[in-house]
Write a protein that holds these residues in place. Structure first.
Motif, PDB file in Angstrom:
ATOM      1  N   CYS A 277     -87.550  38.027   7.295  1.00  0.00           N
ATOM      2  CA  CYS A 277     -86.133  38.300   6.997  1.00  0.00           C
ATOM      3  C   CYS A 277     -85.718  37.404   5.844  1.00  0.00           C
ATOM      4  CB  CYS A 277     -85.254  38.039   8.220  1.00  0.00           C
ATOM      5  SG  CYS A 277     -83.477  38.204   7.867  1.00  0.00           S
TER       6      CYS A 277
ATOM      7  N   GLY B  62     -86.163  45.021   0.107  1.00  0.00           N
ATOM      8  CA  GLY B  62     -86.882  45.298   1.351  1.00  0.00           C
ATOM      9  C   GLY B  62     -88.163  46.070   1.083  1.00  0.00           C
TER      10      GLY B  62
ATOM     11  N   ASP C 169     -79.016  46.292   4.952  1.00  0.00           N
ATOM     12  CA  ASP C 169     -80.288  46.107   5.649  1.00  0.00           C
ATOM     13  C   ASP C 169     -80.975  47.441   5.944  1.00  0.00           C
ATOM     14  OD1 ASP C 169     -82.331  44.555   7.002  1.00  0.00           O
ATOM     15  OD2 ASP C 169     -81.503  45.337   8.863  1.00  0.00           O
TER      16      ASP C 169
ATOM     17  N   ASP D 137     -80.406  39.986   5.130  1.00  0.00           N
ATOM     18  CA  ASP D 137     -79.062  39.612   5.550  1.00  0.00           C
ATOM     19  C   ASP D 137     -78.479  38.698   4.493  1.00  0.00           C
ATOM     20  OD1 ASP D 137     -76.725  39.279   7.164  1.00  0.00           O
ATOM     21  OD2 ASP D 137     -77.947  39.554   8.954  1.00  0.00           O
TER      22      ASP D 137
ATOM     23  N   PHE E 274     -86.543  42.492   6.757  1.00  0.00           N
ATOM     24  CA  PHE E 274     -85.120  42.648   7.050  1.00  0.00           C
ATOM     25  C   PHE E 274     -84.319  41.808   6.058  1.00  0.00           C
ATOM     26  CE2 PHE E 274     -87.416  43.000  11.120  1.00  0.00           C
ATOM     27  CZ  PHE E 274     -87.069  44.295  11.472  1.00  0.00           C
TER      28      PHE E 274
END
Ligand SMILES: [Zn+2]
Length: 340
Positions: free
Chosen positions: A72, A100, A81, A115, A113
């Motif tokens: 992530c 990604g 995402d 964020d 992932f």
């Protein structure tokens, strides 16, 4: 070495440096690595370096590549995402970068992932740091800007449109200085490191005595750093002291407002200055915040603390999110089998 549920890596992608950490299911940091970001070399080069960082960690931990379960990345900007897209990250000069997909390809199909960097840091402090086990927690990160995040009922509160937690843009002085967001008098426009620098330069231009600019020059820095702030305060530089007190006051007012709204168990203050100065930074913020709490009874139960994980908050939080989302998308098989 075996890692049940596979190894996960969290990456804190900053405009200057990137920092990746592998964290096991008990929250132990197994190994971490750092690298310069060098955004001027373009997105492909940056993503290549993130992949290298992940490979260095798996090599060091002697984990076969197929056992890397997920990565992530905490990005300094807006992300989607679901599509793996970075919408906009000004510090990286990125717009519409399919991080990604590109990182997953570079790592041979590993789940990736995304964020936001502040959210992963708040998640890190909540999962493994000074907010561990709390139901309601607030994170405020003071750096070049001021970022924030709110945990309600044990989960990150994302809001109706997924944009909640912008504590740095709570307006404390409607006629105050202009904020990069366009409004006036936001907490960020009053108390970020950038705002502190603006105020230091203004006071020096007015003729106040200060060694801050000389200290910056000596370090070869263009902009005010946490280390120069801390050193100038140690030497009782009058301008730095005055500017810092004002910034602490404004952050204290912000924390007081947030405490009146949420009555949280913990407010964690993070970012470079808090990492370096700890309690010396937070003590005054706490005092101002407590004075502004409407209900004074048991006010110490709202614990206002400096970051516990420091620079590990973001990569550890990202690793936590990677593990959560991986197990949500791939529930473990119910029959007893050897882990893949
Ligand atoms: Zn603002």
């Amino acid at each position: 070495m075996r890692h049940s549920g596979g190894l996960v890596i969290g990456v804190d992608l900053g405009g200057t440096k990137m920092h990746a950490a592998a964290v096991d299911e008990h929250g132990t940091l197994l190994h971490d690595e750092r690298e310069k970001t060098l955004p001027e070399e373009g997105a492909d080069a940056v993503i290549g370096r993130i992949a290298d960082l992940c490979r260095r960690i798996t090599l060091r931990l002697n984990v076969p590549h197929v056992e890397l379960g997920a990565v992530c990345v905490g990005v300094p900007g807006g992300v989607d995402d679901a599509s793996g897209m970075v919408d906009k990250a000004p510090n990286l000069r990125w717009e519409k970068v399919p991080l990604g997909h590109l990182l997953s390809t570079a790592l041979g199909g590993v789940r990736v992932f995304l964020d936001n960097d502040v959210r992963v840091a708040v998640t890190g402090e909540h999962a493994y740091g000074c907010g561990k086990g709390t139901r309601t927690m607030v994170g405020i990160f003071v750096g070049t800007g001021i970022g924030g995040g709110v945990i309600v009922d044990g989960r990150l509160h994302t809001g109706t449109r997924g944009v909640a937690g912008e504590l740095g843009h709570m307006i404390l002085k409607p006629k105050g200085p202009r904020c990069p967001c366009g409004n006036r008098g936001c907490a960020e426009a009053l108390a970020s490191r950038t705002s502190m620098e603006r105020d230091v330069r203004a006071l020096i231009a007015e003729g106040h005595e200060s060694r801050v600019l000389k200290m910056l020059k000596k370090q070869g820095r263009m902009h005010l750093t946490s280390s120069v702030i801390a050193k100038a305060l140690e030497k009782e530089d009058p301008v730095m002291t005055k500017v810092m007190r004002r910034a602490q006051h404004h952050i204290g007012v912000l924390v007081g407002n947030v405490a009146n709204l949420l009555d949280p168990e913990v407010v964690v203050i993070g970012g470079g200055i808090a990492e370096r100065m700890g309690e010396d930074f937070v003590a005054r913020i706490r005092k101002v915040a407590y004075e502004r709490m409407l209900v004074q009874r048991d006010r110490e139960r709202v614990r206002i603390l400096p970051t516990e994980l420091k620079e590990n908050a973001a990569p550890m939080g990202a690793a936590y999110i990677a593990r959560q989302r991986l197990s949500a998308s791939h529930p473990p098989p119910r029959t007893h089998t050897a882990s893949a």
